[in-house]
Write a protein that holds these residues in place. Sequence first.
Motif, mmCIF file in Angstrom:
data_model
loop_
_atom_site.group_PDB
_atom_site.id
_atom_site.type_symbol
_atom_site.label_atom_id
_atom_site.label_comp_id
_atom_site.label_asym_id
_atom_site.label_seq_id
_atom_site.Cartn_x
_atom_site.Cartn_y
_atom_site.Cartn_z
ATOM 1 N N LYS A 248 -34.309 -8.692 -81.655
ATOM 2 C CA LYS A 248 -33.675 -8.504 -82.962
ATOM 3 C C LYS A 248 -32.897 -9.747 -83.375
ATOM 4 O O LYS A 248 -32.867 -10.099 -84.554
ATOM 5 C CB LYS A 248 -32.734 -7.287 -82.927
ATOM 6 C CG LYS A 248 -33.397 -5.981 -82.497
ATOM 7 C CD LYS A 248 -34.518 -5.586 -83.433
ATOM 8 C CE LYS A 248 -35.053 -4.203 -83.089
ATOM 9 N NZ LYS A 248 -35.652 -4.153 -81.729
ATOM 10 N N SER A 249 -32.281 -10.427 -82.407
ATOM 11 C CA SER A 249 -31.573 -11.675 -82.717
ATOM 12 C C SER A 249 -32.541 -12.715 -83.259
ATOM 13 O O SER A 249 -32.192 -13.517 -84.139
ATOM 14 C CB SER A 249 -30.875 -12.223 -81.469
ATOM 15 O OG SER A 249 -29.819 -11.373 -81.060
ATOM 16 N N GLY A 250 -33.760 -12.693 -82.740
ATOM 17 C CA GLY A 250 -34.778 -13.616 -83.220
ATOM 18 C C GLY A 250 -35.177 -13.326 -84.659
ATOM 19 O O GLY A 250 -35.368 -14.239 -85.461
ATOM 20 N N LEU A 251 -35.297 -12.040 -84.988
ATOM 21 C CA LEU A 251 -35.638 -11.671 -86.362
ATOM 22 C C LEU A 251 -34.556 -12.130 -87.333
ATOM 23 O O LEU A 251 -34.840 -12.637 -88.421
ATOM 24 C CB LEU A 251 -35.832 -10.158 -86.463
ATOM 25 C CG LEU A 251 -37.022 -9.581 -85.684
ATOM 26 C CD1 LEU A 251 -37.013 -8.062 -85.745
ATOM 27 C CD2 LEU A 251 -38.336 -10.133 -86.220
ATOM 28 N N ALA B 89 -23.817 0.677 -84.828
ATOM 29 C CA ALA B 89 -23.886 1.837 -85.716
ATOM 30 C C ALA B 89 -24.758 2.940 -85.124
ATOM 31 O O ALA B 89 -24.655 4.102 -85.516
ATOM 32 C CB ALA B 89 -24.432 1.422 -87.081
ATOM 33 N N CYS B 90 -25.582 2.584 -84.171
ATOM 34 C CA CYS B 90 -26.418 3.560 -83.471
ATOM 35 C C CYS B 90 -25.530 4.560 -82.730
ATOM 36 O O CYS B 90 -24.599 4.170 -82.015
ATOM 37 C CB CYS B 90 -27.316 2.826 -82.478
ATOM 38 S SG CYS B 90 -28.099 3.879 -81.242
ATOM 39 N N PRO B 91 -25.769 5.868 -82.864
ATOM 40 C CA PRO B 91 -24.950 6.873 -82.174
ATOM 41 C C PRO B 91 -24.906 6.675 -80.667
ATOM 42 O O PRO B 91 -23.943 7.060 -80.009
ATOM 43 C CB PRO B 91 -25.628 8.199 -82.547
ATOM 44 C CG PRO B 91 -26.307 7.921 -83.834
ATOM 45 C CD PRO B 91 -26.786 6.496 -83.737
ATOM 46 N N ALA C 140 -28.831 0.482 -79.898
ATOM 47 C CA ALA C 140 -29.726 -0.269 -80.777
ATOM 48 C C ALA C 140 -28.946 -1.318 -81.562
ATOM 49 O O ALA C 140 -27.890 -1.019 -82.134
ATOM 50 C CB ALA C 140 -30.435 0.682 -81.740
ATOM 51 N N PRO C 141 -29.419 -2.566 -81.577
ATOM 52 C CA PRO C 141 -28.737 -3.615 -82.356
ATOM 53 C C PRO C 141 -28.720 -3.256 -83.840
ATOM 54 O O PRO C 141 -29.763 -3.232 -84.486
ATOM 55 C CB PRO C 141 -29.595 -4.858 -82.099
ATOM 56 C CG PRO C 141 -30.313 -4.575 -80.816
ATOM 57 C CD PRO C 141 -30.587 -3.102 -80.840
#
Length: 323
Positions: free
Chosen positions: A54-57, A148-150, A154-155
């Motif tokens: 996700k950091s890459g995206l 924000a993921c419960p 998840a990033p």
Amino acid sequence: MMTASSINELAKEVFDIEAKSILRLKDSIGDNFDKAIEILYNCKGRVIVTGMGKSGLIGKKIAATLSSTGTPSYFLHPAESTHGDSGIITKQDVVIAISNSGETQELLNLLPIIKRFGVLMIGMTGKMGSTLAQASDVVLDISVEREACPLNKAPTASTTATLAMGDALAVCLLEKRGFTEEDFLIFHPSGALGKGFLYRVSDLMKTEDLPVASENDSFNKVIEIITAHKLGMAMILNSNKELTGVLTDGDIRRTLIKFGNTSNLVIKDVMTSNPKKITANSYGASALNLMEKYSITALAVVDENNRPVGVIHIHDLLKAGVA
């Protein structure tokens, strides 16, 4: 099973968490951010952005934003970098390495190459004591209180914070470089944005049979001029042929409501004085900005002596694809 109400509440909670994650970044803006800006500003090569998952995206988006605002940038996939792609890095470049944990192995595998070439590295991480942070020349803190993921896994908030930090870098560099509207044309030649800077007002304005009237003309006469020219306005001139006002459809309605009997009205008494105007050499995007800002549909185009040379209408901009 979640109800519609509970779904809505969860969505609002996500917004709150992510908004707070961005606001927390304000506390981390200081010397390190200033140093990062100086490093990027003085870069003689390109800015190489790298990150995994996700950091890459997010890194790809940061690289794209930097490139489109005057800072040449390229995204390097860290996993591919150790299979030859790291050859893209030169001694003139600067690296922005992104990892929330600061311990992403694929990213750490790139460090020996970066250090070997003596390339300056800006680390963006949520763990200030991590390996990435220790190896960086400047560290930008992108930590969040929670995702924000419960499940807090998840990033989500962390990627939002990273994106916001990247935008802050790009905008500050844009301002520092003096990046202008004209520069946008070079990087955005397609679409409405590009066309807004491709066309000058002189390319789109009407120059013949203009709706003009004298300050001393009657109100009713000017209405006839506006009706005949179908531009929704007339330009009002003084004895020196200088623009001193306009009369628009809106002005007509307001005058009728206020006076009722208009047979004795002189136009200079009811016109809009000091009207919004533009020069022929201005960009189409500038004309559109004025129209949108002041909710008007047509602008007088004047020369250096404030004498009308044309009219540009919102329809002209629409036909050209600017609006």
